[in-house]
Design a protein around this motif. Structure first.
Motif, PDB file in Angstrom:
ATOM      1  N   LEU A 125     -11.171  21.082  47.595  1.00  0.00           N
ATOM      2  CA  LEU A 125     -10.990  20.215  46.440  1.00  0.00           C
ATOM      3  C   LEU A 125      -9.937  19.149  46.725  1.00  0.00           C
ATOM      4  CD1 LEU A 125     -10.433  22.952  43.681  1.00  0.00           C
ATOM      5  CD2 LEU A 125     -12.611  21.849  44.281  1.00  0.00           C
ATOM      6  N   ALA A 126     -10.133  17.985  46.123  1.00  0.00           N
ATOM      7  CA  ALA A 126      -9.059  16.991  46.041  1.00  0.00           C
ATOM      8  C   ALA A 126      -8.871  16.738  44.552  1.00  0.00           C
ATOM      9  CB  ALA A 126      -9.452  15.718  46.767  1.00  0.00           C
ATOM     10  N   ILE A 127      -7.629  16.826  44.092  1.00  0.00           N
ATOM     11  CA  ILE A 127      -7.371  16.787  42.651  1.00  0.00           C
ATOM     12  C   ILE A 127      -6.338  15.696  42.359  1.00  0.00           C
ATOM     13  CG2 ILE A 127      -6.452  18.127  40.697  1.00  0.00           C
ATOM     14  CD1 ILE A 127      -7.343  20.663  42.336  1.00  0.00           C
ATOM     15  N   GLY A 128      -6.779  14.666  41.667  1.00  0.00           N
ATOM     16  CA  GLY A 128      -5.859  13.585  41.303  1.00  0.00           C
ATOM     17  C   GLY A 128      -5.168  13.929  39.995  1.00  0.00           C
ATOM     18  N   THR A 129      -3.849  13.798  39.978  1.00  0.00           N
ATOM     19  CA  THR A 129      -3.138  14.128  38.742  1.00  0.00           C
ATOM     20  C   THR A 129      -1.814  13.385  38.653  1.00  0.00           C
ATOM     21  OG1 THR A 129      -2.517  15.955  37.273  1.00  0.00           O
ATOM     22  CG2 THR A 129      -1.881  16.172  39.599  1.00  0.00           C
ATOM     23  N   ARG A 130      -1.116  13.617  37.540  1.00  0.00           N
ATOM     24  CA  ARG A 130       0.223  13.064  37.326  1.00  0.00           C
ATOM     25  C   ARG A 130       1.254  14.133  37.676  1.00  0.00           C
ATOM     26  NH1 ARG A 130       1.146   9.091  33.395  1.00  0.00           N
ATOM     27  NH2 ARG A 130       2.925  10.290  32.627  1.00  0.00           N
ATOM     28  N   PRO A 131       2.411  13.711  38.158  1.00  0.00           N
ATOM     29  CA  PRO A 131       3.415  14.715  38.518  1.00  0.00           C
ATOM     30  C   PRO A 131       3.984  15.468  37.312  1.00  0.00           C
ATOM     31  CG  PRO A 131       4.258  12.487  38.890  1.00  0.00           C
ATOM     32  CD  PRO A 131       2.809  12.355  38.563  1.00  0.00           C
ATOM     33  N   ASP A 132       3.811  14.919  36.101  1.00  0.00           N
ATOM     34  CA  ASP A 132       4.320  15.626  34.922  1.00  0.00           C
ATOM     35  C   ASP A 132       3.260  16.560  34.330  1.00  0.00           C
ATOM     36  OD1 ASP A 132       2.637  13.689  33.917  1.00  0.00           O
ATOM     37  OD2 ASP A 132       4.077  12.846  32.486  1.00  0.00           O
ATOM     38  N   CYS A 133       2.159  16.763  35.044  1.00  0.00           N
ATOM     39  CA  CYS A 133       1.081  17.624  34.524  1.00  0.00           C
ATOM     40  C   CYS A 133       0.828  18.833  35.409  1.00  0.00           C
ATOM     41  CB  CYS A 133      -0.194  16.814  34.358  1.00  0.00           C
ATOM     42  SG  CYS A 133      -0.157  15.846  32.857  1.00  0.00           S
ATOM     43  N   VAL A 134       1.848  19.317  36.081  1.00  0.00           N
ATOM     44  CA  VAL A 134       1.723  20.588  36.795  1.00  0.00           C
ATOM     45  C   VAL A 134       2.861  21.503  36.333  1.00  0.00           C
ATOM     46  CG1 VAL A 134       0.507  19.784  38.864  1.00  0.00           C
ATOM     47  CG2 VAL A 134       2.992  19.614  38.780  1.00  0.00           C
ATOM     48  N   ASP A 135       2.633  22.782  36.442  1.00  0.00           N
ATOM     49  CA  ASP A 135       3.679  23.755  36.125  1.00  0.00           C
ATOM     50  C   ASP A 135       3.484  24.965  37.042  1.00  0.00           C
ATOM     51  OD1 ASP A 135       1.617  25.356  35.110  1.00  0.00           O
ATOM     52  OD2 ASP A 135       1.897  24.618  33.066  1.00  0.00           O
ATOM     53  N   PHE A 177       8.380  13.010  40.027  1.00  0.00           N
ATOM     54  CA  PHE A 177       7.495  13.141  41.198  1.00  0.00           C
ATOM     55  C   PHE A 177       8.123  14.093  42.218  1.00  0.00           C
ATOM     56  CE2 PHE A 177       6.777  11.644  45.573  1.00  0.00           C
ATOM     57  CZ  PHE A 177       5.417  11.873  45.680  1.00  0.00           C
ATOM     58  N   LYS A 178       9.425  13.937  42.441  1.00  0.00           N
ATOM     59  CA  LYS A 178      10.072  14.790  43.444  1.00  0.00           C
ATOM     60  C   LYS A 178      10.070  16.260  43.011  1.00  0.00           C
ATOM     61  CE  LYS A 178      13.861  12.545  44.730  1.00  0.00           C
ATOM     62  NZ  LYS A 178      14.976  12.178  45.615  1.00  0.00           N
ATOM     63  N   GLU A 179      10.229  16.473  41.709  1.00  0.00           N
ATOM     64  CA  GLU A 179      10.173  17.863  41.200  1.00  0.00           C
ATOM     65  C   GLU A 179       8.793  18.471  41.449  1.00  0.00           C
ATOM     66  OE1 GLU A 179      11.321  18.032  37.019  1.00  0.00           O
ATOM     67  OE2 GLU A 179      13.115  16.879  37.588  1.00  0.00           O
ATOM     68  N   ALA A 180       7.752  17.701  41.140  1.00  0.00           N
ATOM     69  CA  ALA A 180       6.379  18.201  41.344  1.00  0.00           C
ATOM     70  C   ALA A 180       6.142  18.495  42.819  1.00  0.00           C
ATOM     71  CB  ALA A 180       5.370  17.177  40.836  1.00  0.00           C
ATOM     72  N   LEU A 181       6.657  17.615  43.649  1.00  0.00           N
ATOM     73  CA  LEU A 181       6.497  17.776  45.094  1.00  0.00           C
ATOM     74  C   LEU A 181       7.137  19.076  45.562  1.00  0.00           C
ATOM     75  CD1 LEU A 181       5.326  15.892  47.189  1.00  0.00           C
ATOM     76  CD2 LEU A 181       7.591  14.884  47.494  1.00  0.00           C
ATOM     77  N   HIS A 182       8.339  19.307  45.105  1.00  0.00           N
ATOM     78  CA  HIS A 182       9.046  20.508  45.555  1.00  0.00           C
ATOM     79  C   HIS A 182       8.413  21.780  45.008  1.00  0.00           C
ATOM     80  CE1 HIS A 182      11.724  18.345  48.041  1.00  0.00           C
ATOM     81  NE2 HIS A 182      12.081  17.550  47.047  1.00  0.00           N
ATOM     82  N   MET A 183       7.778  21.653  43.836  1.00  0.00           N
ATOM     83  CA  MET A 183       7.076  22.806  43.273  1.00  0.00           C
ATOM     84  C   MET A 183       5.826  23.122  44.109  1.00  0.00           C
ATOM     85  SD  MET A 183       5.705  23.067  39.336  1.00  0.00           S
ATOM     86  CE  MET A 183       6.918  21.968  38.674  1.00  0.00           C
ATOM     87  N   GLY A 186       4.943  24.031  50.572  1.00  0.00           N
ATOM     88  CA  GLY A 186       5.221  25.376  51.078  1.00  0.00           C
ATOM     89  C   GLY A 186       4.351  26.443  50.446  1.00  0.00           C
ATOM     90  N   ARG A 187       3.280  26.024  49.753  1.00  0.00           N
ATOM     91  CA  ARG A 187       2.406  26.986  49.070  1.00  0.00           C
ATOM     92  C   ARG A 187       0.994  26.971  49.649  1.00  0.00           C
ATOM     93  NH1 ARG A 187       4.881  27.596  43.774  1.00  0.00           N
ATOM     94  NH2 ARG A 187       3.371  29.268  43.464  1.00  0.00           N
ATOM     95  N   GLY A 188       0.821  26.275  50.750  1.00  0.00           N
ATOM     96  CA  GLY A 188      -0.518  26.177  51.356  1.00  0.00           C
ATOM     97  C   GLY A 188      -1.355  25.068  50.746  1.00  0.00           C
ATOM     98  N   ILE A 189      -0.791  24.367  49.771  1.00  0.00           N
ATOM     99  CA  ILE A 189      -1.512  23.270  49.102  1.00  0.00           C
ATOM    100  C   ILE A 189      -1.153  21.975  49.835  1.00  0.00           C
ATOM    101  CG2 ILE A 189      -1.781  22.027  46.912  1.00  0.00           C
ATOM    102  CD1 ILE A 189      -0.422  24.582  45.596  1.00  0.00           C
ATOM    103  N   LYS A 190      -2.159  21.160  50.129  1.00  0.00           N
ATOM    104  CA  LYS A 190      -1.881  19.860  50.740  1.00  0.00           C
ATOM    105  C   LYS A 190      -1.389  18.921  49.634  1.00  0.00           C
ATOM    106  CE  LYS A 190      -4.459  21.016  54.486  1.00  0.00           C
ATOM    107  NZ  LYS A 190      -4.184  22.445  54.592  1.00  0.00           N
ATOM    108  N   VAL A 191      -0.409  18.075  49.993  1.00  0.00           N
ATOM    109  CA  VAL A 191       0.168  17.216  48.965  1.00  0.00           C
ATOM    110  C   VAL A 191      -0.006  15.744  49.334  1.00  0.00           C
ATOM    111  CG1 VAL A 191       2.222  16.697  47.605  1.00  0.00           C
ATOM    112  CG2 VAL A 191       1.900  18.983  48.523  1.00  0.00           C
ATOM    113  N   GLY A 192      -0.524  14.992  48.388  1.00  0.00           N
ATOM    114  CA  GLY A 192      -0.711  13.560  48.600  1.00  0.00           C
ATOM    115  C   GLY A 192       0.017  12.748  47.541  1.00  0.00           C
ATOM    116  N   PRO A 218       8.143  15.506  51.939  1.00  0.00           N
ATOM    117  CA  PRO A 218       7.072  16.370  52.451  1.00  0.00           C
ATOM    118  C   PRO A 218       5.701  15.990  51.890  1.00  0.00           C
ATOM    119  CG  PRO A 218       8.327  17.513  50.751  1.00  0.00           C
ATOM    120  CD  PRO A 218       8.983  16.174  50.920  1.00  0.00           C
ATOM    121  N   VAL A 219       5.312  14.740  52.141  1.00  0.00           N
ATOM    122  CA  VAL A 219       4.016  14.241  51.686  1.00  0.00           C
ATOM    123  C   VAL A 219       3.095  14.193  52.895  1.00  0.00           C
ATOM    124  CG1 VAL A 219       2.822  12.149  50.903  1.00  0.00           C
ATOM    125  CG2 VAL A 219       4.915  12.880  49.770  1.00  0.00           C
ATOM    126  N   GLY A 220       1.921  14.800  52.798  1.00  0.00           N
ATOM    127  CA  GLY A 220       1.029  14.847  53.949  1.00  0.00           C
ATOM    128  C   GLY A 220      -0.064  13.794  53.927  1.00  0.00           C
TER     129      GLY A 220
END
Ligand code: SF4
Length: 316
Positions: A125-135, A177-183, A186-192, A218-220
């Motif tokens: 999957l590739a999932i486009g989202t906003r950094p304030d919409c993850v938890d 954005f940086k908070e979402a990135l750090h969350m 390191g979880r096996g999820i690719k980050v863009g 840590p943006v891949g």
């Protein structure tokens, strides 16, 4: 000052292109099947704002074939045979693209993502989202799915400058954005990340400096493209009342080449060019296709013996 050497994997293009990177992993080209899962966006529905980002007109990036009237399963089942016929494609990523694709409760997300993955040709999957919409719960779900699939979360950032994020009514700041990135890392999820070049709030140097900033994070994966002024947006009103400069075609090619030179060669490039339909595009109007742009960029970079990472200062 040491600089990065020409990456050995670079083949057809002078940068770390997504298509080649996926081929290196899976041995075959991987094609994206776009789906519209019917999400909305907190920056439009009133949770964050009602206006949305000032440049946003989702029609500019929603392919005709994908519509939220059909289920995710139906869209995948319709999209795959088309890509098979047209390109001989065998492996697919389901791309949740329009609006904010983590903007629902975790059970709903799980159902939609599993529906997308439930096809033998789909590798992830590739999932486009906003950094304030993850938890934490949503990231745990993605981590679980990423155990045996390719799962890429693409965070819309657009700019690292808070004054720009304010100008475009983005509804979150760079720290978010940086908070979402750090969350997520390191979880096996690719980050863009997704950036736009050309906001009138930034100088050329500031735009280029975003390559340095992203290279330290840590943006891949990265999508970057020119700002486009699209009809029926707040940006179009601003542009009409007080026109601002937008990139010329050659100017943008030079900009992208320089941006890539300063960018870490490890970051995989997913996109460098936006192509809104001409009937809704106000500026800049170049009348060039994505493939023409990529050819012209290659030619330009070749002439200047340029490649991704060549101007990136390495520690030490
Ligand atoms: S660009 Fe994305 S985050 Fe901004 S209003 Fe449009 S859908 Fe929402």
């Amino acid at each position: 000052m040491k600089t990065a050497a020409l990456p050995t994997k670079q083949t057809a293009r002078r940068y770390n292109a997504f298509g080649q990177a996926m081929k290196d992993i899976y041995g075959l080209p991987v094609y994206k099947v776009n789906v519209d899962a019917g999400f909305t966006c907190p920056n439009r529905d009133g949770s964050v704002s009602v206006g949305g980002c000032i440049y946003c007109n989702n029609d500019s990036f929603r392919p005709n074939a994908c519509t939220s009237a059909a289920s995710v399963r139906e869209q995948v089942e319709k999209g795959i045979p088309y890509l098979r016929r047209r390109y001989g494609a065998e492996k697919f990523l389901v791309y949740f693209q329009p609006f904010t694709n983590t903007y629902a409760d975790v059970r709903t997300l799980e159902r939609l993502y599993l529906e997308a993955l439930d096809h033998p040709g789909v590798i992830g999957l590739a999932i486009g989202t906003r950094p304030d919409c993850v938890d934490a719960d949503k990231i745990a779900l993605l981590e679980d799915l990423a155990k045996d699939r390719f799962v890429l979360v693409e965070y819309g950032l657009q700019s690292v400058y808070d004054r720009t994020l304010e100008f475009i009514n983005r509804g979150h700041d760079y720290a978010c954005f940086k908070e979402a990135l750090h969350m997520t890392v390191g979880r096996g999820i690719k980050v863009g990340a997704h950036l736009i070049l050309g906001f009138p709030t930034e100088t050329r140097d500031e735009m280029l400096a975003m390559a340095d900033v992203l290279s330290e994070l840590p943006v891949g994966f990265l999508k970057v493209h020119q700002l486009q002024v699209i009809r029926e947006t707040a940006l179009a009103d601003l542009f009409r009342d007080k026109p601002f400069p937008t990139f010329g075609y050659e100017e943008y090619i030079a900009m992208v080449a320089e941006f890539l030179e300063r960018l870490s060669p490890d970051i995989v490039i997913q996109r460098l060019f936006a192509s809104a339909p001409e009937e809704i595009l106000i500026a800049p109007v170049w009348n060039r296709t994505r493939s023409q742009f990529l050819l012209d960029l290659d030619r330009f970079m070749q002439e200047r013996e340029s490649y991704q990472g060549m101007r990136r200062a390495l520690p030490g």
